[in-house]
Structure formats: structure tokens, C-alpha cells
Design a protein around this motif. Structure first.
Motif, PDB file in Angstrom:
ATOM      1  N   HIS A  96      -1.031   1.518  -4.513  1.00 42.52           N
ATOM      2  CA  HIS A  96      -2.108   1.331  -3.532  1.00 42.52           C
ATOM      3  C   HIS A  96      -1.880  -0.007  -2.846  1.00 42.52           C
ATOM      4  CE1 HIS A  96      -4.277   4.318  -5.934  1.00 42.52           C
ATOM      5  NE2 HIS A  96      -3.879   3.613  -6.973  1.00 42.52           N
ATOM      6  N   TRP A  97      -1.932  -0.002  -1.544  1.00 42.16           N
ATOM      7  CA  TRP A  97      -1.843  -1.281  -0.837  1.00 42.16           C
ATOM      8  C   TRP A  97      -3.041  -2.133  -1.243  1.00 42.16           C
ATOM      9  CZ3 TRP A  97       1.316  -4.364   1.650  1.00 42.16           C
ATOM     10  CH2 TRP A  97       0.787  -5.433   2.354  1.00 42.16           C
ATOM     11  N   SER A  98      -2.780  -3.344  -1.684  1.00 41.62           N
ATOM     12  CA  SER A  98      -3.850  -4.181  -2.190  1.00 41.62           C
ATOM     13  C   SER A  98      -3.926  -5.486  -1.393  1.00 41.62           C
ATOM     14  CB  SER A  98      -3.611  -4.488  -3.674  1.00 41.62           C
ATOM     15  OG  SER A  98      -4.502  -5.469  -4.107  1.00 41.62           O
ATOM     16  N   TRP A  99      -4.973  -5.607  -0.616  1.00 33.49           N
ATOM     17  CA  TRP A  99      -5.186  -6.869   0.102  1.00 33.49           C
ATOM     18  C   TRP A  99      -5.472  -7.987  -0.883  1.00 33.49           C
ATOM     19  CZ3 TRP A  99      -3.477  -7.416   4.705  1.00 33.49           C
ATOM     20  CH2 TRP A  99      -3.496  -6.355   5.619  1.00 33.49           C
ATOM     21  N   CYS A 100      -6.127  -7.623  -1.978  1.00 32.05           N
ATOM     22  CA  CYS A 100      -6.443  -8.625  -3.006  1.00 32.05           C
ATOM     23  C   CYS A 100      -5.158  -9.234  -3.537  1.00 32.05           C
ATOM     24  CB  CYS A 100      -7.233  -7.973  -4.138  1.00 32.05           C
ATOM     25  SG  CYS A 100      -7.581  -9.065  -5.517  1.00 32.05           S
ATOM     26  N   TRP A 101      -4.214  -8.350  -3.885  1.00 30.54           N
ATOM     27  CA  TRP A 101      -2.944  -8.818  -4.450  1.00 30.54           C
ATOM     28  C   TRP A 101      -2.197  -9.679  -3.434  1.00 30.54           C
ATOM     29  CZ3 TRP A 101       2.229  -9.008  -3.813  1.00 30.54           C
ATOM     30  CH2 TRP A 101       2.997  -9.271  -4.954  1.00 30.54           C
ATOM     31  N   VAL A 102      -2.134  -9.185  -2.200  1.00 29.19           N
ATOM     32  CA  VAL A 102      -1.372  -9.898  -1.165  1.00 29.19           C
ATOM     33  C   VAL A 102      -1.979 -11.276  -0.905  1.00 29.19           C
ATOM     34  CG1 VAL A 102      -0.761  -9.875   1.295  1.00 29.19           C
ATOM     35  CG2 VAL A 102      -0.501  -7.812  -0.059  1.00 29.19           C
ATOM     36  N   SER A 103      -3.301 -11.316  -0.711  1.00 27.46           N
ATOM     37  CA  SER A 103      -3.929 -12.598  -0.383  1.00 27.46           C
ATOM     38  C   SER A 103      -3.853 -13.563  -1.565  1.00 27.46           C
ATOM     39  CB  SER A 103      -5.383 -12.388   0.045  1.00 27.46           C
ATOM     40  OG  SER A 103      -6.123 -11.843  -1.017  1.00 27.46           O
ATOM     41  N   ALA A 104      -4.046 -13.033  -2.777  1.00 30.00           N
ATOM     42  CA  ALA A 104      -4.007 -13.909  -3.956  1.00 30.00           C
ATOM     43  C   ALA A 104      -2.604 -14.469  -4.159  1.00 30.00           C
ATOM     44  CB  ALA A 104      -4.452 -13.137  -5.190  1.00 30.00           C
ATOM     45  N   TRP A 105      -1.606 -13.608  -3.978  1.00 25.81           N
ATOM     46  CA  TRP A 105      -0.231 -14.080  -4.172  1.00 25.81           C
ATOM     47  C   TRP A 105       0.111 -15.129  -3.123  1.00 25.81           C
ATOM     48  CZ3 TRP A 105       4.413 -14.580  -1.746  1.00 25.81           C
ATOM     49  CH2 TRP A 105       5.496 -14.891  -2.573  1.00 25.81           C
ATOM     50  N   LEU A 106      -0.285 -14.851  -1.880  1.00 32.91           N
ATOM     51  CA  LEU A 106      -0.011 -15.813  -0.803  1.00 32.91           C
ATOM     52  C   LEU A 106      -0.684 -17.152  -1.092  1.00 32.91           C
ATOM     53  CD1 LEU A 106      -0.299 -14.156   2.729  1.00 32.91           C
ATOM     54  CD2 LEU A 106       1.609 -15.439   1.783  1.00 32.91           C
ATOM     55  N   LEU A 107      -1.929 -17.084  -1.517  1.00 32.96           N
ATOM     56  CA  LEU A 107      -2.679 -18.318  -1.787  1.00 32.96           C
ATOM     57  C   LEU A 107      -2.046 -19.092  -2.937  1.00 32.96           C
ATOM     58  CD1 LEU A 107      -5.166 -19.778  -0.715  1.00 32.96           C
ATOM     59  CD2 LEU A 107      -6.532 -18.608  -2.420  1.00 32.96           C
ATOM     60  N   PHE A 108      -1.643 -18.377  -3.963  1.00 32.03           N
ATOM     61  CA  PHE A 108      -1.015 -18.994  -5.136  1.00 32.03           C
ATOM     62  C   PHE A 108       0.278 -19.700  -4.729  1.00 32.03           C
ATOM     63  CE2 PHE A 108       1.615 -19.124  -8.883  1.00 32.03           C
ATOM     64  CZ  PHE A 108       0.757 -19.292  -9.944  1.00 32.03           C
ATOM     65  N   PHE A 109       1.149 -18.938  -4.056  1.00 33.46           N
ATOM     66  CA  PHE A 109       2.451 -19.488  -3.663  1.00 33.46           C
ATOM     67  C   PHE A 109       2.285 -20.629  -2.657  1.00 33.46           C
ATOM     68  CE2 PHE A 109       5.538 -19.115  -0.096  1.00 33.46           C
ATOM     69  CZ  PHE A 109       6.568 -19.840  -0.677  1.00 33.46           C
ATOM     70  N   ALA A 110       1.449 -20.374  -1.625  1.00 32.34           N
ATOM     71  CA  ALA A 110       1.341 -21.341  -0.539  1.00 32.34           C
ATOM     72  C   ALA A 110       0.698 -22.641  -1.011  1.00 32.34           C
ATOM     73  CB  ALA A 110       0.530 -20.730   0.602  1.00 32.34           C
ATOM     74  N   SER A 111      -0.302 -22.557  -1.859  1.00 34.10           N
ATOM     75  CA  SER A 111      -0.968 -23.779  -2.323  1.00 34.10           C
ATOM     76  C   SER A 111      -0.011 -24.623  -3.164  1.00 34.10           C
ATOM     77  CB  SER A 111      -2.201 -23.439  -3.160  1.00 34.10           C
ATOM     78  OG  SER A 111      -3.060 -22.623  -2.441  1.00 34.10           O
ATOM     79  N   LEU A 112       0.721 -23.937  -4.030  1.00 37.31           N
ATOM     80  CA  LEU A 112       1.669 -24.664  -4.878  1.00 37.31           C
ATOM     81  C   LEU A 112       2.795 -25.258  -4.034  1.00 37.31           C
ATOM     82  CD1 LEU A 112       1.439 -24.985  -7.899  1.00 37.31           C
ATOM     83  CD2 LEU A 112       3.089 -23.164  -8.201  1.00 37.31           C
ATOM     84  N   SER A 113       3.301 -24.455  -3.099  1.00 35.18           N
ATOM     85  CA  SER A 113       4.379 -24.920  -2.234  1.00 35.18           C
ATOM     86  C   SER A 113       3.911 -26.086  -1.359  1.00 35.18           C
ATOM     87  CB  SER A 113       4.860 -23.756  -1.364  1.00 35.18           C
ATOM     88  OG  SER A 113       5.869 -24.165  -0.501  1.00 35.18           O
ATOM     89  N   ALA A 114       2.677 -26.002  -0.855  1.00 33.99           N
ATOM     90  CA  ALA A 114       2.143 -27.089  -0.022  1.00 33.99           C
ATOM     91  C   ALA A 114       2.046 -28.381  -0.821  1.00 33.99           C
ATOM     92  CB  ALA A 114       0.771 -26.705   0.529  1.00 33.99           C
ATOM     93  N   ALA A 115       1.599 -28.272  -2.072  1.00 31.91           N
ATOM     94  CA  ALA A 115       1.492 -29.474  -2.909  1.00 31.91           C
ATOM     95  C   ALA A 115       2.872 -30.087  -3.136  1.00 31.91           C
ATOM     96  CB  ALA A 115       0.825 -29.128  -4.234  1.00 31.91           C
ATOM     97  N   VAL A 116       3.867 -29.224  -3.381  1.00 29.83           N
ATOM     98  CA  VAL A 116       5.228 -29.742  -3.616  1.00 29.83           C
ATOM     99  C   VAL A 116       5.783 -30.361  -2.333  1.00 29.83           C
ATOM    100  CG1 VAL A 116       7.579 -29.136  -4.276  1.00 29.83           C
ATOM    101  CG2 VAL A 116       5.679 -28.079  -5.455  1.00 29.83           C
ATOM    102  N   TRP A 117       5.584 -29.690  -1.205  1.00 23.72           N
ATOM    103  CA  TRP A 117       6.083 -30.235   0.065  1.00 23.72           C
ATOM    104  C   TRP A 117       5.399 -31.556   0.396  1.00 23.72           C
ATOM    105  CZ3 TRP A 117      10.305 -29.962   2.620  1.00 23.72           C
ATOM    106  CH2 TRP A 117      11.074 -28.801   2.619  1.00 23.72           C
ATOM    107  N   TYR A 118       4.123 -31.657   0.067  1.00 21.66           N
ATOM    108  CA  TYR A 118       3.404 -32.920   0.317  1.00 21.66           C
ATOM    109  C   TYR A 118       4.024 -34.035  -0.516  1.00 21.66           C
ATOM    110  CZ  TYR A 118      -0.443 -35.922   1.550  1.00 21.66           C
ATOM    111  OH  TYR A 118      -1.194 -36.946   2.065  1.00 21.66           O
TER     112      TYR A 118
END
Lengths: 239, 180
Positions: free
Chosen positions: A123-145
Motif C-alpha cells: 500500500h502506498w503509505s504517505w506516513c512511511w514516506v513523510s516519516a522516512w524523509l523527515l528522519f533522513f532529512a533532519s539527521l542529514s541537516a544536522a550533520v551538514w550544519y
């Protein structure tokens, strides 16, 4: 009497479970916010989120087309915009498709009957997609900062890294993008993203599975057993 | 924990790095240096503040309020299930003592704010506008515009060649051109 005509009655604000027969689960999204509060949430996140998305794109474009700022280490500031853009998108997805679609899809239920990433494949899951994006992007943003800080430190110090600029830039990308991607992917494959019943989905440690265990044990040995962001909905099962 | 522990650790490391950078600028050039590189200081200060806020909000408030939220919701559902007159259990959307909507929305606003503040700080740099102005003249108006950064590029190239030959320390002017 024909057994198929027997309908289960659930208490108010609960409904029959799709996954476990003869059980009632809390309705989703959780009635934590009134309709007016949900409208306010949608307007604020919609306006601020779209402004944020435009800002990240503008800064990235401005830096990458600049003859001076596009070079390492100044470009770190531009690369920081990529995870910030993804994080903004992850939050704004709720406005685009509706909070209910994000928070209440099948895969957001921790008891969805699937293991690993199976639910997302089925099943296409917006929950999964948004949560994964938020998880990856937040961590990546902290590392890039952090890497912007390292770049500044290299710039102002007299100590030089005995590597070419290209090699240093590649190391920055591995640290800032590849490693957070792998870390987030391990939890994404394990299908650990759940809904809180409102707002964006996020990671749940209550669904720890072998892959994420083995991967995260390499990075965070003592901490993966602890519960964090447990599903609120799980506790509401009314039998 | 799988997210917040590494996130908080990285943010704390970033805070230490940024503090060191600002102190170093202050040490080398005093308050005039801080004033001159205000964009850099604002970028560091706001970024760290926003990221630390997210971490502190999680560790101090969010984790604690989750148990309370679950308990009050459970009590509310039980109330609905056991009372025929459900007006006793308040209207839909009002879970007594459950959810601090203002704090939740404020947290989302803070999470989205660094992108906007970073853009305001970074794009206020006149170099960006000057480059766009030059590009407009060069490619749209087809004017012959000299390269504004030719001397800087030459200096950087020269310093790199010197470093690669003699391992000499680089010129300290690089910090000035990192963000400003």
C-alpha cells in the motif's frame, strides 16, 4: 442466526479493527485537536512550509550559480539546503494530501500485520514516506550544519587537511548524505515509522526489527532498546 | 532514541564548533570582526538555537508529556465507553489536559524557521545580488561585464599552489569570504 450478520459494536470514537478480528481500535486521527485547531495547523504549516521550500531552493540556486560560493567549502551552506528542503517537504506533505491520509493509512498502524517494509510495498503509505524523509532529512541537516562548522574551522585555522578540495568535498558528502541515508534506510526497511494520530509521522522504536537492530547496533550499541515515540494509538486498543 | 540521540549529539558538536569559530573570530579581530561578519554569527546563532530547541523540547517536554497524554486519552475513551450521557466526557476534540496544541504548533514553526532565516541571512549578502546583476547584464543585455571575483579566484589559486609546494599556512582572509 447467520454468523456473518453479527456486527460488532464499538464504543464511541473507536472502530472495528481491520487487522485483528473482534477488537476495537481508536479512530484516526485522534481527536486531540478540534476542527478549528486543525485548520490553524494546516494554514500555519502550509504557509510557513511553502515559504521554507522556496527559501531553500533559492539559496541553493544562488550559491550553486555563484562563481565564488559554489566552490568547497563555501558550498556546504548550499548542500545544507537539500536536507532542509526535504524536511520541509516531509512536513508539508500533510497539507498537500491531508493529515488524515498521512496519519491514518494502513502502514501507520503498528499492528498492520506486515513485517519489514511489506506494508509499504503493498500500500502506498504517505506516513512511511513523510516519516522516512523527515528522519533522513533532519539527521542529514544536522550533520551538514556540523560540516559547515568544520568548513569554517578549516578556513580560519592554519592547519591544513592533506587532501585535495575534491576529496574533502566527497568526504563531506559521504558524512552528510550517504551515512544518514543508510542509517535512515535501515529503519525504513524495518518499517518502523508510525503515526502519532496527528501531524507528521515519525520513527517508532517499538517496532525494532533485526535489520535495524544489527545496523544500529554498529552505531549506537546501548541505546536501541529504549522506547521512543511509541504509538499512542497502540495504547488505546479497547477490547 | 534511534533518532534523538545521534541528532542531539551532532547538534551539540555543531554548537561547540560554532562557538569556537565565533570565539576565534572575536579573538583575532575583536568585536569589530564580529560586527563585520554579522551574517556568519547570525547564521550560527540561529541555526544552533533552532536545533537545540528541537532537542531540548524533545528531551525535556515531549517525552514527559507523552505518558500524560496517553493516560488522559485512555481515561477519556473509558469515559466515553462507560457513560451513556457522553456530554460528561466533553466535546470531540477536547481531551481534558491532554494535548498542548500551542506547544505542538510552535515546535513545527521552529522546525520550519531555519530555512527562512538562513535564506534571509544568506541572501542579504550583496555578493549574491551583484552576481545576479552581472549575469543579467552579461546574458540578457549582452554587455561586456568584467569578472568581479577574478582577483579572489587568482589569489585562491595562488595560495593553493603555494600550499601544495611548501606546505605553508594559507592566507587568513578565507574566513571573511566563507559566508560574507
Amino acid at each position: 442466526m447467520d454468523p456473518s450478520t453479527v456486527h460488532q459494536t464499538c464504543p464511541p470514537y473507536t472502530t472495528t479493527s481491520e487487522f485483528e478480528p473482534n477488537t476495537c481500535v481508536a479512530v484516526c486521527p485522534a481527536p486531540l485537536m478540534s476542527d478549528q485547531q486543525q485548520h490553524v495547523l494546516t494554514i500555519i504549516v502550509g504557509v510557513e512550509g511553502h515559504v521554507a521550500i522556496c527559501c531553500t531552493l533559492l539559496v541553493f540556486f544562488a550559491y550553486m550559480t555563484h562563481p565564488w560560493k559554489a566552490s568547497y567549502p563555501r558550498s556546504s551552506v548550499a548542500w545544507l539546503q537539500v536536507p532542509l528542503f526535504l524536511a520541509s517537504v516531509a512536513i508539508v506533505i500533510g497539507v498537500w494530501v491531508g493529515w488524515e491520509k498521512v496519519g491514518c493509512d494502513k502502514c501507520s498502524d503498528p499492528n498492520n500485520g506486515y513485517t519489514w517494509i511489506g506494508c509499504w510495498f503493498s500500500h502506498w503509505s504517505w506516513c512511511w514516506v513523510s516519516a522516512w524523509l523527515l528522519f533522513f532529512a533532519s539527521l542529514s541537516a544536522a550533520v551538514w550544519y556540523c560540516l559547515v562548522g568544520v568548513g569554517l574551522l578549516i578556513s580560519i585555522s592554519t592547519v591544513r587537511v592533506p587532501l585535495s578540495d575534491r576529496a574533502q568535498a566527497v568526504i563531506f558528502h559521504i558524512l552528510g548524505t550517504v551515512i544518514p541515508f543508510l542509517y535512515a534506510a535501515s529503519f525504513g526497511l524495518a518499517d518502523q515509522f508510525i503515526s502519532n494520530g496527528y501531524g507528521p509521522c515519525f520513527v517508532s522504536s517499538s517496532k525494532v526489527l533485526p535489520l535495524s537492530f544489527s545496523f544500529s547496533r554498529c552505531l549506537l550499541p546501548p541505546y536501541t532498546n529504549n522506547h521512543e515515540f511509541d504509538s499512542i494509538i497502540v495504547g488505546w486498543l479497547v477490547r | 532514541m534511534v533518532f534523538w540521540f545521534p541528532y542531539t549529539t551532532i547538534v551539540l558538536i555543531a554548537a561547540i564548533l560554532m562557538l569556537y569559530v565565533v570565539l576565534k573570530i572575536w579573538w583575532l579581530s575583536g568585536f569589530s570582526g564580529i560586527y563585520k561578519h554579522w551574517r556568519l554569527v547570525a547564521f550560527l546563532f540561529y541555526g544552533i538555537s533552532a536545533y537545540l530547541y528541537a532537542s531540548i523540547n524533545h528531551w525535556v517536554f515531549d517525552r514527559g508529556s507523552r505518558t500524560q497524554l496517553t493516560e488522559s486519552l485512555t481515561a477519556w475513551y473509558l469515559c466515553l465507553a462507560t457513560h451513556l450521557d457522553q456530554s460528561e466526557c466533553y466535546a470531540r476534540g477536547h481531551v481534558p489536559g491532554g494535548f498542548n496544541v500551542t506547544a505542538y504548533i510552535a515546535d513545527l514553526c521552529v522546525n520550519l524557521s531555519p530555512e527562512i532565516v538562513f535564506a534571509v541571512i544568506l541572501l542579504s549578502d550583496p555578493e549574491i545580488a551583484l552576481h545576479w546583476y552581472d549575469s543579467f547584464r552579461r546574458f540578457v543585455l549582452r554587455q561586456n561585464v568584467p569578472d568581479r571575483w577574478a582577483s579572489q579566484k587568482r589569489a585562491l589559486k595562488l595560495s593553493r599552489s603555494i600550499i601544495s609546494q611548501d606546505s605553508l599556512p594559507p592566507p587568513s582572509s578565507e574566513s571573511a569570504s566563507f559566508l560574507s
